[in-house]
Design a protein around this motif. Structure first.
Motif, PDB file in Angstrom:
ATOM      1  N   MET A 173      38.632  26.879  34.268  1.00 43.33           N
ATOM      2  CA  MET A 173      39.456  25.755  34.392  1.00 43.33           C
ATOM      3  C   MET A 173      40.721  26.266  35.112  1.00 43.33           C
ATOM      4  N   THR A 174      41.221  25.613  36.298  1.00 43.50           N
ATOM      5  CA  THR A 174      42.432  25.926  36.679  1.00 43.50           C
ATOM      6  C   THR A 174      43.575  24.804  36.637  1.00 43.50           C
ATOM      7  N   THR A 175      44.885  25.235  37.164  1.00 37.96           N
ATOM      8  CA  THR A 175      45.743  24.297  36.694  1.00 37.96           C
ATOM      9  C   THR A 175      45.829  23.234  38.089  1.00 37.96           C
TER      10      THR A 175
ATOM     11  N   PRO B 292      40.249  25.466  27.337  1.00 36.81           N
ATOM     12  CA  PRO B 292      40.143  26.795  27.225  1.00 36.81           C
ATOM     13  C   PRO B 292      39.194  27.617  28.351  1.00 36.81           C
ATOM     14  N   ASN B 293      39.917  28.744  28.456  1.00 34.41           N
ATOM     15  CA  ASN B 293      39.005  29.517  29.397  1.00 34.41           C
ATOM     16  C   ASN B 293      38.450  30.743  28.501  1.00 34.41           C
ATOM     17  N   TYR B 294      37.391  30.627  28.053  1.00 33.26           N
ATOM     18  CA  TYR B 294      36.809  31.508  27.128  1.00 33.26           C
ATOM     19  C   TYR B 294      36.202  32.440  27.842  1.00 33.26           C
ATOM     20  N   THR B 295      35.668  33.476  26.787  1.00 33.22           N
ATOM     21  CA  THR B 295      35.040  34.696  27.425  1.00 33.22           C
ATOM     22  C   THR B 295      33.748  34.527  28.281  1.00 33.22           C
ATOM     23  N   GLY B 296      33.667  34.933  29.440  1.00 34.21           N
ATOM     24  CA  GLY B 296      32.556  34.659  30.559  1.00 34.21           C
ATOM     25  C   GLY B 296      33.197  33.873  31.539  1.00 34.21           C
ATOM     26  N   SER B 297      34.412  33.001  31.359  1.00 33.11           N
ATOM     27  CA  SER B 297      35.031  32.615  32.522  1.00 33.11           C
ATOM     28  C   SER B 297      35.582  33.665  33.743  1.00 33.11           C
ATOM     29  N   LEU B 298      35.664  33.062  35.007  1.00 27.18           N
ATOM     30  CA  LEU B 298      35.931  33.997  36.073  1.00 27.18           C
ATOM     31  C   LEU B 298      37.366  34.289  36.060  1.00 27.18           C
ATOM     32  N   GLY B 299      37.776  35.312  36.712  1.00 25.28           N
ATOM     33  CA  GLY B 299      39.021  35.554  36.976  1.00 25.28           C
ATOM     34  C   GLY B 299      39.823  36.451  35.985  1.00 25.28           C
ATOM     35  N   PHE B 300      39.064  36.861  35.205  1.00 22.23           N
ATOM     36  CA  PHE B 300      39.478  37.891  34.210  1.00 22.23           C
ATOM     37  C   PHE B 300      38.831  39.245  34.027  1.00 22.23           C
ATOM     38  N   GLY B 301      38.089  39.601  35.096  1.00 20.78           N
ATOM     39  CA  GLY B 301      37.397  40.712  35.115  1.00 20.78           C
ATOM     40  C   GLY B 301      35.932  40.683  35.032  1.00 20.78           C
TER      41      GLY B 301
END
Length: 714
Positions: free
Chosen positions: A493-495, A514-523
């Motif tokens: 989910m982006t802004t 929510p950008n939960y664990t598994g979402s892209l953009g966090f490593g």
């Protein structure tokens, strides 16, 4: 809310979005827009030309061209290539297809290709138009003609040929076509068009698309391959498919002499372990040309951290410019998360220490809960963010094109700002000046309403890296909260502006995404961490976000206060949330949801069900009783007896990603248990429910349910 809310939603949803852009000259930009027409129930495409100086901007609009499938301005700006498909009752399939080359306002060349091939491709995975260096040829992708019955094979028309899956309809056999023409004149030969075919095709068919000229005699392309069981696994949203980068050598013969096709030699340039896409060629004056492309690992999660590759086309030297990032700190570059590169993404700057030019690649990439613009050095792979978060509007950005020198065109938006078109002048690797050249036409009343929206990005304690995008209107201390988890699950989910969320926020709801664990953009670590834990880890993260919003006093538990909306894997999460936490929520809208992992049925991505559940997938995989037992326990269907809240299910009848039977069976299961459930079916929609009608119905059904629940607590 009723008609007032619907009118507001339509008003916000009809703002045009910018799909593509090109420089026609140093200060002339041609942009493609798409907008919803609710009266005509169609999406309309327009072309807008901008004349830009530092002091002023003017523009002209070309009217809607529904028969133009794709178009491209040549690198010199002299020619415009147009692929056109128009209605023609006399043509095969009721469509007439033509390829046109325009020079200024004159038609330079035109050819009817209706009988030569099937539909044009216009997607981001297989489609592209590319001019040769001489600008006397173009390469494009179209469907190969269907072989009807013949004496050699009287059953040819009945033989199974796999499709490319979701969003590709009946597209099965893409092929690259070369269109050649000469200068206008009495003695000029007619234009010619012929398919590129491999002189020595491999045993396993290679389906070629996304052509790019490297030179007059070399074409680079992406080749997709059948899996061992004769499938083409679904391509859209899945940059993990077996797809290689190919170099095709075109013989020096005229297509007029090529018969049914131009036979060329082909070489696969990349390994079977990588899924490759977006080949781009940088021509450097006085230096060798560079080939750039993006890749992900084959198999595993359907989206992950990408790598960026560069190859010197003269020496053959190949390097990885940007590697995957495993576990970044919050402010660090988290890695590349991109689907495709812009058609021409290169920037050239002068070096402060020498006379040599410095070359960069500009692209947009997911950076936590935003899409940002990054500049990547082609010398050493250094990455610089050009659009850091302003911490107020939280813009998300998309790169559309560059001029090949120091200018870049982007579109940007935020929850309170519909899409804008922006030109950046890059003065150094970390310095850019932005100029807004197009803004939405907002009335004073609508502008004042949007100005009341506030956006914040909030990390969830003890659930790193989970964070939520929170959207609400005014200074209301507490309001009913709609939790909206994304699908995928490896998405984000982006802004970026979304008419649905902005409308509900303006109508007094708080929106938590929510950008939960598994979402892209966090490593990459957190992409992999979810595998085998869907239905538990992602559900826990979403529940933690609900609890945090309540603890902060933004929303509260109670009748009509906690609502849910989500599709695909987001619908999977909703099924778990209302089944595992039946006393927390008061209503849910599920769009094309995954309900039973063991019932793979007609999905174009059967591997998804295995890999996301922590099981290895192979072409020989079958759902044994043991496998089904594991998948059932991880499914929302395991909790169907506990569901208490009113549920709405939306189904696209043409969905090839999640079988429509998943949602239908859930409806029947809830109905049989006496639950409050409604099912809505859209016969012309597929997985994203993104038709004009599908988007409006998705809004209306949610509005009716959520308003009814909110009124109970009033």
């Amino acid at each position: 809310m009723s008609s007032t809310g619907t009118a507001l939603y339509k008003q916000l949803a009809q703002f045009p979005t910018y799909r593509a852009a090109q420089f026609q000259s140093s200060n002339v930009i041609r942009a493609t827009t798409s907008a919803l027409d609710y009266d005509g129930k169609v999406k309309r495409q327009n072309y807008k030309t901008f004349f830009v100086t530092p002091e002023s901007v003017s523009s002209t609009i070309s009217q809607d061209s529904p028969d133009v499938v794709a178009s491209l301005v040549s690198p010199s700006g002299k020619y415009l290539a147009v692929l056109r498909e128009s209605n023609d009752a006399a043509a095969s399939g009721g469509k007439k297809r033509t390829v046109e080359i325009w020079s200024s306002s004159q038609l330079e060349a035109c050819e009817d290709v209706t009988k030569i091939h099937g539909v044009f491709y216009s997607d981001e995975y297989l489609s592209s138009i590319s001019f040769s260096p001489s600008e006397r040829k173009i390469a494009y992708t179209a469907e190969e003609n269907t072989i009807e019955n013949s004496d050699d094979d009287p059953l040819a028309k009945y033989r199974f040929i796999p499709e490319f899956g979701e969003a590709y309809g009946s597209k099965k056999k893409p092929s690259i076509f070369l269109f050649s023409w000469a200068s206008r004149g009495q003695d000029a030969p007619n234009p010619s068009v012929a398919p590129l075919t491999l002189a020595d095709p491999p045993t396993n068919p290679v389906l070629l698309g996304h052509p790019v000229f490297a030179s007059e005699s070399r074409v680079l392309a992406i080749g997709y391959e059948y899996s061992r069981d004769g499938r083409i696994l679904g391509v859209i949203y899945c940059p993990n498919r077996l797809s290689g980068l190919w170099e095709l050598t075109v013989p020096k013969v005229s297509p007029h002499d090529a018969g049914d096709g131009t036979r060329c030699s082909g070489t696969r340039l990349t390994q079977n372990s990588r899924s490759c896409r977006s080949p781009r060629v940088l021509h450097r004056k006085g230096l060798s040309d560079l080939l750039i492309w993006v890749s992900n690992a084959v198999g595993g999660p359907h989206a992950s951290c990408a790598t960026l590759h560069v190859k010197d086309l003269e020496t053959g030297e190949e390097r990885i410019l940007v590697e995957p990032v495993w576990d970044p700190q919050q402010s660090d570059f988290p890695g590349l998360y991109i689907t495709t590169l812009a058609p021409y993404p290169f920037i050239q700057l002068s070096s402060s220490s020498s006379s040599e030019a410095l070359y960069y690649l500009a692209t947009s990439s997911i950076w936590r809960s935003r899409s940002t613009v990054v500049l990547i050095s082609l010398q050493d792979g250094e990455v610089v963010e050009l659009t850091p978060d302003d911490e107020t509007l939280h813009y998300s950005w998309t790169v559309l094109c560059t001029d090949g020198r120091n200018k870049i065109v982007c579109t940007r938006s935020a929850p309170c700002r519909p899409p804008e078109l922006v030109v950046g002048t890059i003065e150094g690797p970390d310095k850019v000046e932005w100029q807004v050249i197009a803004q939405p036409d907002l009335s004073d009343d609508l502008q004042s309403k949007l100005d009341t929206l506030s956006t914040s990005i909030i990390p969830i304690p003890d659930h790193h890296p989970t964070e939520i995008i929170l959207l609400r209107s005014g200074g209301a201390a507490s309001a009913p909260c709609i939790t909206l988890p994304h699908g995928g699950p490896h998405s984000t989910m982006t802004t970026a502006f979304n008419a649905w969320t902005s409308t509900f926020a303006l109508e007094g709801y708080t929106i938590a995404m929510p950008n939960y664990t598994g979402s892209l953009g966090f490593g990459e670590k957190y992409v992999r961490e979810l595998l085998g834990r869907i239905g538990s880890l992602d559900v826990e993260d979403c529940m933690a976000s609900v609890r945090h919003v309540v603890a902060c006093g933004i929303s509260s538990y109670g009748q009509g206060q906690q609502l849910l909306y989500g599709g695909s894997h987001g619908g999977f999460l909703l099924g778990h949330l209302i089944g595992q936490y039946p006393d927390v929520f008061s209503g849910a809208v599920l769009r094309n949801p995954v309900i039973s992992l063991g019932e793979i049925s007609t999905s174009d991505i059967p591997d998804w069900y295995y890999e996301e559940s922590g099981l290895s997938f192979a072409a020989t995989s079958v759902v044994t009783p043991e496998v089904y037992d594991r998948l059932f326990k991880m499914s929302p269907s395991a909790h169907v007896d506990a569901v208490r809240v009113p549920v709405i299910i939306l189904i696209g009848e043409k969905d090839q990603r999640v079988a429509p039977t998943q949602g239908r069976n859930y409806y029947h299961a809830l109905k049989a248990r006496g639950k409050d459930v409604q099912l809505f079916c859209l016969k012309d929609d597929s997985h994203p429910l993104d038709s004009v009608e599908g988007q409006l119905v998705s809004y209306e059904t949610a509005r009716v349910l959520f308003d009814a629940q909110r009124s109970k607590s009033a």
